[in-house]
Design a protein around this motif. Structure first.
Motif, PDB file in Angstrom:
ATOM      1  N   GLY A 186       0.819  -1.406  -0.013  1.00 19.79           N
ATOM      2  CA  GLY A 186      -0.054   0.045   0.005  1.00 19.79           C
ATOM      3  C   GLY A 186       0.827   1.266  -0.161  1.00 19.79           C
ATOM      4  N   ALA A 187       0.741   2.135   0.992  1.00 18.86           N
ATOM      5  CA  ALA A 187       1.412   3.263   1.070  1.00 18.86           C
ATOM      6  C   ALA A 187       2.774   3.054   1.794  1.00 18.86           C
ATOM      7  N   VAL A 188       2.990   2.085   2.545  1.00 14.61           N
ATOM      8  CA  VAL A 188       4.094   1.469   3.205  1.00 14.61           C
ATOM      9  C   VAL A 188       5.252   0.881   2.465  1.00 14.61           C
ATOM     10  N   THR A 189       6.424   1.584   2.749  1.00 14.63           N
ATOM     11  CA  THR A 189       7.611   0.985   1.948  1.00 14.63           C
ATOM     12  C   THR A 189       8.639   0.310   3.167  1.00 14.63           C
ATOM     13  N   ILE A 190       9.018  -0.764   2.960  1.00 11.91           N
ATOM     14  CA  ILE A 190       9.822  -1.679   3.955  1.00 11.91           C
ATOM     15  C   ILE A 190      11.238  -1.843   3.167  1.00 11.91           C
ATOM     16  N   GLU A 191      12.194  -1.172   3.785  1.00  8.69           N
ATOM     17  CA  GLU A 191      13.608  -1.482   3.189  1.00  8.69           C
ATOM     18  C   GLU A 191      14.144  -2.797   3.401  1.00  8.69           C
ATOM     19  N   ASP A 192      14.810  -3.666   2.578  1.00 10.44           N
ATOM     20  CA  ASP A 192      15.693  -4.620   2.796  1.00 10.44           C
ATOM     21  C   ASP A 192      14.706  -5.691   3.503  1.00 10.44           C
ATOM     22  N   PRO A 193      13.664  -6.027   2.846  1.00  7.87           N
ATOM     23  CA  PRO A 193      12.841  -7.071   3.413  1.00  7.87           C
ATOM     24  C   PRO A 193      13.575  -8.446   3.431  1.00  7.87           C
ATOM     25  N   SER A 194      12.918  -9.367   4.053  1.00  8.90           N
ATOM     26  CA  SER A 194      13.434 -10.859   3.983  1.00  8.90           C
ATOM     27  C   SER A 194      12.850 -11.623   3.112  1.00  8.90           C
ATOM     28  N   VAL A 195      13.242 -11.616   1.629  1.00 12.09           N
ATOM     29  CA  VAL A 195      12.660 -12.356   0.742  1.00 12.09           C
ATOM     30  C   VAL A 195      13.501 -13.411   0.577  1.00 12.09           C
ATOM     31  N   LEU A 196      12.601 -14.619   0.261  1.00 17.12           N
ATOM     32  CA  LEU A 196      13.197 -15.975  -0.030  1.00 17.12           C
ATOM     33  C   LEU A 196      12.531 -16.678  -1.322  1.00 17.12           C
ATOM     34  N   ALA A 197      13.101 -16.977  -2.190  1.00 19.05           N
ATOM     35  CA  ALA A 197      12.593 -17.542  -3.462  1.00 19.05           C
ATOM     36  C   ALA A 197      12.479 -18.884  -3.196  1.00 19.05           C
ATOM     37  N   ALA A 198      11.380 -19.675  -3.247  1.00 22.40           N
ATOM     38  CA  ALA A 198      11.308 -20.967  -2.549  1.00 22.40           C
ATOM     39  C   ALA A 198      10.413 -21.914  -3.903  1.00 22.40           C
ATOM     40  N   GLY A 199      10.707 -22.872  -3.777  1.00 24.38           N
ATOM     41  CA  GLY A 199      10.072 -23.868  -4.803  1.00 24.38           C
ATOM     42  C   GLY A 199       8.667 -24.400  -4.159  1.00 24.38           C
ATOM     43  N   ALA A 200       8.086 -25.405  -5.002  1.00 21.72           N
ATOM     44  CA  ALA A 200       6.890 -26.170  -4.461  1.00 21.72           C
ATOM     45  C   ALA A 200       7.177 -26.978  -3.362  1.00 21.72           C
ATOM     46  N   ASP A 201       6.177 -26.897  -2.436  1.00 17.41           N
ATOM     47  CA  ASP A 201       6.114 -27.761  -1.071  1.00 17.41           C
ATOM     48  C   ASP A 201       7.249 -27.287  -0.031  1.00 17.41           C
ATOM     49  N   PHE A 202       7.707 -25.917  -0.260  1.00 19.71           N
ATOM     50  CA  PHE A 202       8.786 -25.674   0.639  1.00 19.71           C
ATOM     51  C   PHE A 202       8.281 -25.743   1.898  1.00 19.71           C
ATOM     52  N   LEU A 203       7.337 -25.088   2.156  1.00 17.80           N
ATOM     53  CA  LEU A 203       6.660 -24.990   3.679  1.00 17.80           C
ATOM     54  C   LEU A 203       6.319 -26.214   4.106  1.00 17.80           C
ATOM     55  N   THR A 204       5.718 -27.227   3.365  1.00 15.32           N
ATOM     56  CA  THR A 204       5.453 -28.528   3.990  1.00 15.32           C
ATOM     57  C   THR A 204       6.711 -29.188   4.197  1.00 15.32           C
ATOM     58  N   THR A 205       7.646 -29.178   3.322  1.00 14.66           N
ATOM     59  CA  THR A 205       9.012 -29.898   3.702  1.00 14.66           C
ATOM     60  C   THR A 205       9.856 -29.413   5.036  1.00 14.66           C
ATOM     61  N   MET A 206       9.701 -27.904   5.070  1.00 14.24           N
ATOM     62  CA  MET A 206      10.312 -27.673   6.252  1.00 14.24           C
ATOM     63  C   MET A 206       9.506 -27.506   7.443  1.00 14.24           C
ATOM     64  N   GLN A 207       8.191 -28.116   7.166  1.00 16.23           N
ATOM     65  CA  GLN A 207       7.173 -28.268   8.251  1.00 16.23           C
ATOM     66  C   GLN A 207       7.075 -26.853   8.965  1.00 16.23           C
ATOM     67  N   ILE A 208       6.792 -25.863   8.227  1.00 13.81           N
ATOM     68  CA  ILE A 208       6.442 -24.378   8.495  1.00 13.81           C
ATOM     69  C   ILE A 208       4.751 -24.334   8.463  1.00 13.81           C
ATOM     70  N   PRO A 209       4.138 -24.182   9.474  1.00 13.31           N
ATOM     71  CA  PRO A 209       2.704 -24.169   9.367  1.00 13.31           C
ATOM     72  C   PRO A 209       2.124 -23.166   8.592  1.00 13.31           C
ATOM     73  N   ILE A 210       1.083 -23.596   7.678  1.00 12.71           N
ATOM     74  CA  ILE A 210       0.362 -22.709   6.899  1.00 12.71           C
ATOM     75  C   ILE A 210      -0.990 -22.422   7.748  1.00 12.71           C
ATOM     76  N   LEU A 211      -1.123 -20.893   7.999  1.00 11.01           N
ATOM     77  CA  LEU A 211      -2.104 -20.246   8.866  1.00 11.01           C
ATOM     78  C   LEU A 211      -3.362 -20.108   8.068  1.00 11.01           C
ATOM     79  N   ALA A 212      -3.261 -19.562   6.561  1.00 16.68           N
ATOM     80  CA  ALA A 212      -4.094 -19.267   5.786  1.00 16.68           C
ATOM     81  C   ALA A 212      -3.711 -19.365   4.531  1.00 16.68           C
ATOM     82  N   GLY A 213      -4.774 -19.791   3.468  1.00 18.62           N
ATOM     83  CA  GLY A 213      -4.303 -19.778   2.012  1.00 18.62           C
ATOM     84  C   GLY A 213      -3.921 -20.946   1.853  1.00 18.62           C
ATOM     85  N   ARG A 214      -2.717 -20.827   0.846  1.00 14.89           N
ATOM     86  CA  ARG A 214      -2.008 -22.108   0.348  1.00 14.89           C
ATOM     87  C   ARG A 214      -0.463 -21.710   0.304  1.00 14.89           C
TER      88      ARG A 214
END
Length: 522
Positions: free
Chosen positions: A238-266
């Motif tokens: 929106g109107a907010v700018t975040i400098e140097d965010p933590s962005v990680l390019a991940a492949g399919a099933d990354f959250l499932t493999t790493m056992q990171i819970p999905i709280l909403a969506g996919r």
């Protein structure tokens, strides 16, 4: 700490040589009466001291050969490309040899001179020794106890730091994870075929028996942004700018493999291809901070430097991104689809049923079948990679613990020797006490009370010193105060317990003295 250990060892040597010289005072007096010169007796005692020191130094060199190898292994942390190859050299051997000889001469000289004083008649009448020597031994024991307490406190602080680091809630799987890296572009693969190659290899790895899931990303979570092709810049919400965010390019099933819970969506999956709508999965901390109670799914965020508008398709639980020591309460993390960003080098992650390292051979064979030109690099378990980030703390904790054990053993040997010598000198007194009806328990308490007094004196000196010195290592601690009362109390309990154990054997031996034999000895 090496200097403190040396001070304890020197005090111990001085203490034992004082006791040994006192036990041989009558022998030295007889030698002097029979015509031996003082210089000759001093030379004999110094020769014995130097011989003992030389033997100790020789055994120390053998121990050092093993110690250098162990230290190198500890510093390497399991890394195959570790370049430090420490070994003994003549300079080190020369210094240790000189220290051994100097210690032998220095701490053998004073007892030798005292043992050859001209007035030998009182010694022939009573060879038990005088009070000053006994007080000197007690002072040395107190010094050893005080120094040992300092090292115990340091070890306790580093062990607590290590425990705190291991107890960090990372938010993703630590065990049974195998990581390795590939760079297909170096083998001639180009976009968009390179993304297809990586995706097909992931599917083949997922089908390996014992592998529950497989995924890939631009780098591992621990080394995020440090390797691969990191996604830098800003993030617009929106109107907010975040400098140097933590962005990680991940492949399919990354959250499932790493056992990171999905709280909403996919999560990111095979639907997210280069030609489809760019998507992102954001962390719970980002969603709560910038969207409040609103539903972030379907909203858009922008990466201006990448010229990408991303649709939020999921919300993940918070996780510790990067170095575990850089803990953040609400991490701002964005996962983007790896297939929608150009990446040369990627890191695969396999969640296995057993020991991850048993799958290394299978992984190498499958990569070779896919393209024999691509080398498999940086093979490591996720647990080992996490431990590497705290390798300094692990090294400090292990070294300090080893030094603390060594200091405690050395101090206990000195205390045991002092109390044994004291009991031997008091054989007649103890025999008289027991002949007059003193119970064995009273004799044991008489000896242990002296031990406790020495320990209390050492603690009284070392506690203020520890409170001041511990601030020197404050920058190496994690969630641990340098004046931590629990660590100080535990170090004190360990030290007093060790002192009691060292003094119990002489106390028990004193309680078993036969009164008649003691009186005849007197």
């Amino acid at each position: 700490m090496v200097g403190l250990i040396l001070a304890i060892a020197c005090a111990n040597i001085a203490n034992l040589l004082l006791a040994r010289a006192a036990a041989r005072r009558r022998e030295m007096a007889v030698r002097l009466i029979l015509g031996a010169g003082r210089f000759r007796v001093v030379r004999q005692l110094l020769t014995e001291s130097v011989m003992l020191a030389s033997l100790g130094g020789a055994f120390g060199v053998l121990f050092a050969v093993w110690g250098v190898r162990s230290l190198t292994l500890l510093l390497s942390g399991g890394r195959e490309n570790f370049t430090l190859h420490a070994e003994l050299n003549w300079n080190v051997l020369g210094v240790t040899a000189a220290l051994s000889v100097v210690c032998g001469l220095l701490f053998g000289l004073a007892p030798a001179i005292q043992a050859t004083r001209p007035d030998v008649m009182p010694t022939l009448k009573d060879g038990r020794g005088g009070g000053p020597r006994r007080r000197a031994q007690h002072v040395l024991v107190v010094a050893q106890i005080a120094i040992s307490f300092l090292i115990l406190v340091a070890a306790g602080l580093f062990v607590r730091t290590l425990n705190n680091l291991h107890s960090i809630q990372l938010g993703y799987a630590r065990e049974n994870m195998l990581l390795f890296s590939l760079n297909a572009r170096q083998a001639g693969h180009r976009a968009p075929e390179i993304a297809t190659f990586y995706a097909n290899l992931r599917k083949r790895l997922s089908s390996v028996p014992g592998v529950s899931s497989a995924t890939l990303s631009q780098s591992s979570i621990i080394s995020a942004g440090l390797v691969g092709s990191p996604i830098h810049g800003t993030l617009n919400i929106g109107a907010v700018t975040i400098e140097d965010p933590s962005v990680l390019a991940a492949g399919a099933d990354f959250l499932t493999t790493m056992q990171i819970p999905i709280l909403a969506g996919r999560e990111i999956d095979d639907r997210d291809q280069p030609g489809s709508t760019p998507v992102a999965v954001i962390s719970e901390g980002l969603a709560r901070t910038y969207f409040g109670h609103e539903n972030p799914l379907g909203r858009r965020i922008t990466l201006p430097d990448e010229k990408r508008d991303l649709e939020i398709v999921g919300v993940s639980a918070n996780l510790q991104y990067g170095d575990p020591k850089d803990e953040a309460e609400s991490p701002i993390i964005v996962f983007v689809a790896l297939s929608q960003f150009s990446q040369d080098r990627v890191t695969y992650a396999l969640h296995t049923a057993g020991d991850p390292l048993t799958y290394v051979k299978t992984v190498r064979e499958m990569v070779r079948e896919a393209d024999s030109r691509i080398p498999v690099t940086n093979v490591v378990t996720q647990a080992a990679e996490i431990d590497r980030t705290i390798s300094q703390e692990v090294t400090f904790a292990k070294l300090c613990t080893g030094f603390a054990v060594l200091a405690l053993l050395t101090a206990c040997v000195g205390l045991y020797g002092t109390m044994s010598y004291s009991v031997a000198r008091q054989t007649g007194e103890i025999g008289i006490r027991m002949a007059l009806g003193a119970p064995r328990g009273a004799v044991v308490w008489m000896v242990l009370r002296r031990v406790l007094i020495l320990a209390a004196a050492g603690l009284a000196i070392s506690v203020p010193a520890a409170l001041s010195a511990s601030r020197l290592v404050e920058s190496f601690l994690f969630e641990t105060q340098p004046n931590d009362p629990g660590t100080l109390a535990l170090a004190g309990v360990v030290l007093v317990s060790a002192a009691i154990l060292a003094g119990y054997a002489p106390a028990r031996r004193a309680s078993r003295i036969d009164p008649l034999a003691a009186l005849r000895h007197e």
